[in-house]
Design a protein around this motif. Structure first.
Motif, PDB file in Angstrom:
ATOM      1  N   ASP A 135     -36.833  -3.065   9.363  1.00 32.90           N
ATOM      2  CA  ASP A 135     -37.937  -2.290   8.560  1.00 32.90           C
ATOM      3  C   ASP A 135     -38.496  -1.048   8.114  1.00 32.90           C
ATOM      4  O   ASP A 135     -39.172  -0.936   6.733  1.00 32.90           O
ATOM      5  CB  ASP A 135     -38.772  -2.045  10.170  1.00 32.90           C
ATOM      6  CG  ASP A 135     -40.320  -1.572  10.020  1.00 32.90           C
ATOM      7  OD1 ASP A 135     -40.455  -2.080  10.169  1.00 32.90           O
ATOM      8  OD2 ASP A 135     -39.667   0.007  10.406  1.00 32.90           O
ATOM      9  N   MET A 136     -37.084  -0.467   7.842  1.00 33.74           N
ATOM     10  CA  MET A 136     -36.808   1.092   7.067  1.00 33.74           C
ATOM     11  C   MET A 136     -37.081   0.143   5.580  1.00 33.74           C
ATOM     12  O   MET A 136     -37.496   0.757   4.564  1.00 33.74           O
ATOM     13  CB  MET A 136     -35.878   1.370   7.289  1.00 33.74           C
ATOM     14  CG  MET A 136     -35.846   2.583   8.467  1.00 33.74           C
ATOM     15  SD  MET A 136     -33.968   3.264   9.287  1.00 33.74           S
ATOM     16  CE  MET A 136     -33.906   3.657   7.631  1.00 33.74           C
ATOM     17  N   MET A 137     -36.371  -0.978   5.427  1.00 37.54           N
ATOM     18  CA  MET A 137     -36.571  -1.196   3.713  1.00 37.54           C
ATOM     19  C   MET A 137     -37.638  -1.745   3.932  1.00 37.54           C
ATOM     20  O   MET A 137     -37.701  -2.176   2.525  1.00 37.54           O
ATOM     21  CB  MET A 137     -35.052  -2.582   3.772  1.00 37.54           C
ATOM     22  CG  MET A 137     -33.908  -1.331   3.662  1.00 37.54           C
ATOM     23  SD  MET A 137     -33.600  -0.196   3.377  1.00 37.54           S
ATOM     24  CE  MET A 137     -33.601  -0.763   1.623  1.00 37.54           C
ATOM     25  N   ARG A 138     -38.910  -2.734   4.901  1.00 44.66           N
ATOM     26  CA  ARG A 138     -40.149  -2.975   4.012  1.00 44.66           C
ATOM     27  C   ARG A 138     -40.688  -3.031   4.583  1.00 44.66           C
ATOM     28  O   ARG A 138     -41.317  -2.973   4.205  1.00 44.66           O
ATOM     29  CB  ARG A 138     -39.234  -4.724   4.578  1.00 44.66           C
ATOM     30  CG  ARG A 138     -38.296  -5.106   3.726  1.00 44.66           C
ATOM     31  CD  ARG A 138     -38.311  -7.615   4.329  1.00 44.66           C
ATOM     32  NE  ARG A 138     -37.912  -7.377   5.420  1.00 44.66           N
ATOM     33  CZ  ARG A 138     -36.617  -7.489   5.603  1.00 44.66           C
ATOM     34  NH1 ARG A 138     -35.507  -7.237   5.028  1.00 44.66           N
ATOM     35  NH2 ARG A 138     -36.479  -7.852   6.695  1.00 44.66           N
ATOM     36  N   MET A 182     -41.722   2.974  -4.171  1.00 40.84           N
ATOM     37  CA  MET A 182     -41.091   4.108  -3.233  1.00 40.84           C
ATOM     38  C   MET A 182     -42.221   3.606  -2.194  1.00 40.84           C
ATOM     39  O   MET A 182     -42.977   3.632  -2.440  1.00 40.84           O
ATOM     40  CB  MET A 182     -40.730   5.408  -3.554  1.00 40.84           C
ATOM     41  CG  MET A 182     -39.644   5.619  -4.605  1.00 40.84           C
ATOM     42  SD  MET A 182     -39.019   6.976  -5.102  1.00 40.84           S
ATOM     43  CE  MET A 182     -38.590   7.966  -3.464  1.00 40.84           C
ATOM     44  N   SER A 183     -41.404   4.250  -0.716  1.00 38.18           N
ATOM     45  CA  SER A 183     -42.471   4.240   0.319  1.00 38.18           C
ATOM     46  C   SER A 183     -41.236   5.402   1.111  1.00 38.18           C
ATOM     47  O   SER A 183     -39.920   5.852   1.023  1.00 38.18           O
ATOM     48  CB  SER A 183     -42.849   2.935   1.427  1.00 38.18           C
ATOM     49  OG  SER A 183     -40.811   2.395   1.214  1.00 38.18           O
ATOM     50  N   CYS A 184     -41.980   5.509   2.056  1.00 36.20           N
ATOM     51  CA  CYS A 184     -40.718   6.810   3.259  1.00 36.20           C
ATOM     52  C   CYS A 184     -41.447   6.198   4.380  1.00 36.20           C
ATOM     53  O   CYS A 184     -42.479   6.014   5.151  1.00 36.20           O
ATOM     54  CB  CYS A 184     -41.849   7.689   3.410  1.00 36.20           C
ATOM     55  SG  CYS A 184     -41.201   8.890   4.597  1.00 36.20           S
ATOM     56  N   ARG A 185     -40.123   6.207   5.380  1.00 32.28           N
ATOM     57  CA  ARG A 185     -39.953   5.741   6.297  1.00 32.28           C
ATOM     58  C   ARG A 185     -39.211   5.781   7.236  1.00 32.28           C
ATOM     59  O   ARG A 185     -37.617   6.024   7.098  1.00 32.28           O
ATOM     60  CB  ARG A 185     -39.189   3.382   5.761  1.00 32.28           C
ATOM     61  CG  ARG A 185     -40.095   2.462   7.440  1.00 32.28           C
ATOM     62  CD  ARG A 185     -41.273   2.613   7.308  1.00 32.28           C
ATOM     63  NE  ARG A 185     -41.936   1.308   8.996  1.00 32.28           N
ATOM     64  CZ  ARG A 185     -43.557   0.979   9.088  1.00 32.28           C
ATOM     65  NH1 ARG A 185     -44.156   1.866   8.645  1.00 32.28           N
ATOM     66  NH2 ARG A 185     -43.174   0.584   9.564  1.00 32.28           N
ATOM     67  N   ALA A 186     -39.397   6.361   8.353  1.00 32.35           N
ATOM     68  CA  ALA A 186     -38.536   7.083   9.258  1.00 32.35           C
ATOM     69  C   ALA A 186     -37.835   8.533   9.133  1.00 32.35           C
ATOM     70  O   ALA A 186     -36.325   8.332   9.342  1.00 32.35           O
ATOM     71  CB  ALA A 186     -37.348   5.618   9.703  1.00 32.35           C
ATOM     72  N   GLY A 187     -38.330   8.845   7.960  1.00 35.88           N
ATOM     73  CA  GLY A 187     -37.228   9.684   7.760  1.00 35.88           C
ATOM     74  C   GLY A 187     -36.717   9.726   6.474  1.00 35.88           C
ATOM     75  O   GLY A 187     -35.458  10.451   5.359  1.00 35.88           O
ATOM     76  N   VAL A 196     -37.569   4.982   0.320  1.00 35.35           N
ATOM     77  CA  VAL A 196     -36.785   3.180   0.773  1.00 35.35           C
ATOM     78  C   VAL A 196     -37.525   3.266  -1.343  1.00 35.35           C
ATOM     79  O   VAL A 196     -37.806   3.666  -1.713  1.00 35.35           O
ATOM     80  CB  VAL A 196     -37.014   2.371   1.281  1.00 35.35           C
ATOM     81  CG1 VAL A 196     -37.348   0.996   0.377  1.00 35.35           C
ATOM     82  CG2 VAL A 196     -36.963   2.911   2.289  1.00 35.35           C
ATOM     83  N   THR A 197     -36.264   2.956  -2.591  1.00 37.62           N
ATOM     84  CA  THR A 197     -36.592   2.789  -3.993  1.00 37.62           C
ATOM     85  C   THR A 197     -36.689   0.867  -3.998  1.00 37.62           C
ATOM     86  O   THR A 197     -36.042   0.433  -3.878  1.00 37.62           O
ATOM     87  CB  THR A 197     -35.682   3.046  -4.567  1.00 37.62           C
ATOM     88  OG1 THR A 197     -34.586   3.103  -3.487  1.00 37.62           O
ATOM     89  CG2 THR A 197     -35.631   4.738  -4.333  1.00 37.62           C
ATOM     90  N   HIS A 198     -37.881   0.711  -3.571  1.00 34.93           N
ATOM     91  CA  HIS A 198     -38.158  -1.302  -3.792  1.00 34.93           C
ATOM     92  C   HIS A 198     -38.152  -1.259  -5.046  1.00 34.93           C
ATOM     93  O   HIS A 198     -36.882  -2.221  -4.796  1.00 34.93           O
ATOM     94  CB  HIS A 198     -39.443  -1.144  -3.361  1.00 34.93           C
ATOM     95  CG  HIS A 198     -40.204  -0.624  -2.004  1.00 34.93           C
ATOM     96  ND1 HIS A 198     -39.546  -1.460  -0.959  1.00 34.93           N
ATOM     97  CD2 HIS A 198     -40.747   0.220  -1.405  1.00 34.93           C
ATOM     98  CE1 HIS A 198     -40.058  -1.013   0.548  1.00 34.93           C
ATOM     99  NE2 HIS A 198     -40.703   0.364  -0.146  1.00 34.93           N
ATOM    100  N   ASP A 199     -38.154  -0.890  -5.742  1.00 33.46           N
ATOM    101  CA  ASP A 199     -37.721  -0.916  -7.441  1.00 33.46           C
ATOM    102  C   ASP A 199     -36.398  -1.870  -7.089  1.00 33.46           C
ATOM    103  O   ASP A 199     -35.729  -2.263  -8.552  1.00 33.46           O
ATOM    104  CB  ASP A 199     -37.792  -0.848  -8.973  1.00 33.46           C
ATOM    105  CG  ASP A 199     -37.294   0.559  -8.029  1.00 33.46           C
ATOM    106  OD1 ASP A 199     -37.270   1.499  -7.548  1.00 33.46           O
ATOM    107  OD2 ASP A 199     -37.397   1.397  -9.295  1.00 33.46           O
ATOM    108  N   THR A 200     -34.981  -1.216  -6.577  1.00 33.78           N
ATOM    109  CA  THR A 200     -33.928  -2.027  -6.789  1.00 33.78           C
ATOM    110  C   THR A 200     -33.975  -2.302  -5.158  1.00 33.78           C
ATOM    111  O   THR A 200     -33.398  -1.850  -4.594  1.00 33.78           O
ATOM    112  CB  THR A 200     -33.248   0.008  -7.342  1.00 33.78           C
ATOM    113  OG1 THR A 200     -33.085   0.585  -7.827  1.00 33.78           O
ATOM    114  CG2 THR A 200     -31.119  -0.675  -6.687  1.00 33.78           C
TER     115      THR A 200
END
Length: 383
Positions: free
Chosen positions: A292-295, A318-323, A326-330
């Motif tokens: 879930d942190m990743m997606r 990017m997104s911020c999840r639980a502190g 996350v870098t979604h382009d990589t």
């Protein structure tokens, strides 16, 4: 390196070089106990020549070798793991392997994993309004914000300059404002009055969110945060050294930035994430929480938020999840970040962890932050 720091100047250069490694001599702390295992991942012999070809653009048209990169980013310690084994490790500015160093806001990543462990055990309801868990939030602007919104920096509260000054003193990291001596975090949040803010909007970085979450965790579980981190995270992951968390004047924990840990244990925390929440045979954090942190983060909330353009030169999405950031382009990558240059990079796809502790003069130096991002990518290619 001799002691020169006080409560009034411990984050200022050059005192911060000593202070970040001796927080327990400046602030009250609670100890997070360790339980080392055999063959701890960060204690294998590194390959000194592995990073010989390192080069990173310095942002001014030139390039830096590894030594230049470490110096330019005021590195106190750097550890690179590949498949759980050290490929590079260095200590500077007096830092030693067994000496805890403050993680600053990378602490939020620790609390995020603790929240995942508590949620997995049925002890933390992510949908609960914060005032149902922390009585101090009732009747104030945080009322109605969910645990999840606090974790992801999507609560709607913005502190006024006066409130921010009171908060700084209540955390215990600064001398308190006159008349507010002894007021800690619980008193600060109880004193915030006003209608509930609009929650769930764009990303907005408010450190108080995670300190309030720490109060909620302690009040709802009846346990101290330091004890919970020790029991659910630190000991199960095989931490080799005790850690600390700083305490406010009322004894409440500074969950937004107060964890101090050794470089090796900081890297072990990243390895837990790289291994899907596991450390050896122990499932410390549910794998579903890591996934879930990743997606699960909201990319639009990040793009429209106050940091939407800050990292655009190095990460498109990017997104911020639980502190964690996350870098979604990589795919498969995320990092934790704290002021003055604390970073923990995790590349799940390539099973690489990079832990970096620093004593940069400024709380946030954009050029140094972007250099660190580029440097981490260069290190990952060679690891």
């Amino acid at each position: 390196m001799s002691q020169t720091a006080t409560l009034a100047d411990w984050r200022d250069p050059p005192q911060n070089r000593w202070a970040f490694q001796h927080v327990d001599q400046i602030l009250p702390v609670a100890t997070i106990g360790a339980a080392p295992r055999e063959a701890a991942p960060a204690e294998t012999a590194p390959d000194a020549g592995r990073l010989a070809g390192f080069s990173v653009a310095d942002g001014r048209g030139g390039a830096l070798d590894l030594e230049g990169f470490l110096a330019a980013t005021d590195t106190d310690g750097l550890l690179v793991l590949k498949d759980g084994r050290a490929v590079f490790e260095t200590y500077r500015q007096g830092l030693e392997p067994q000496r805890p160093h403050i993680l600053m806001s990378a602490t939020k990543a620790v609390i995020g994993l603790l929240a995942g462990a508590l949620h997995g055990a049925g002890l933390l309801d992510l949908k609960a309004p914060i005032e149902a868990l922390a009585r101090e939030a009732a009747g104030g602007p945080f009322a109605g914000a969910s645990v999840r919104q606090l974790l992801d920096m999507r609560a709607g509260v913005r502190l006024s300059p006066q409130e921010a000054a009171l908060y700084a003193g209540a955390c215990g990291w600064d001398p308190p404002a006159p008349g507010f001596e002894g007021v800690g975090l619980a008193g600060f949040f109880a004193g915030l009055k006003g209608p509930p803010a609009q929650h769930g909007g764009p990303f907005a970085y408010v450190s108080a969110n995670i300190d309030l979450l720490g109060l909620a965790i302690e009040e709802s579980t009846g346990r101290r945060v330091a004890e919970l981190i020790e029991e659910l995270i630190w000991r199960p992951m095989g931490a080799a050294s005790p850690a600390w968390i700083t305490l406010a004047p009322d004894g409440t924990p500074r969950c937004t930035g107060g964890v101090c840990a050794t470089l090796r244990d900081f890297a072990r925390l990243g390895q837990v994430v790289a291994d899907g929440g596991r450390a050896g045979a122990a499932q410390i954090v549910p794998q579903a929480w890591i996934e879930d942190m990743m997606r699960g983060g909201d990319k639009e909330a990040w793009a429209k938020g106050e940091w939407g353009g800050l990292f655009a030169k190095v990460h498109r999405q990017m997104s911020c999840r639980a502190g964690w950031y996350v870098t979604h382009d990589t795919p498969g990558t995320l990092f934790a970040m704290g002021i003055h240059g604390q970073n923990l990079f995790v590349d799940i796809a390539r099973r690489i962890v990079i832990a970096k502790l620093s004593s940069q003069p400024a709380p946030f130096d954009y050029a140094a932050a972007m250099l660190t991002q580029r440097g981490a990518a260069a290190l990952a290619k060679l690891a």
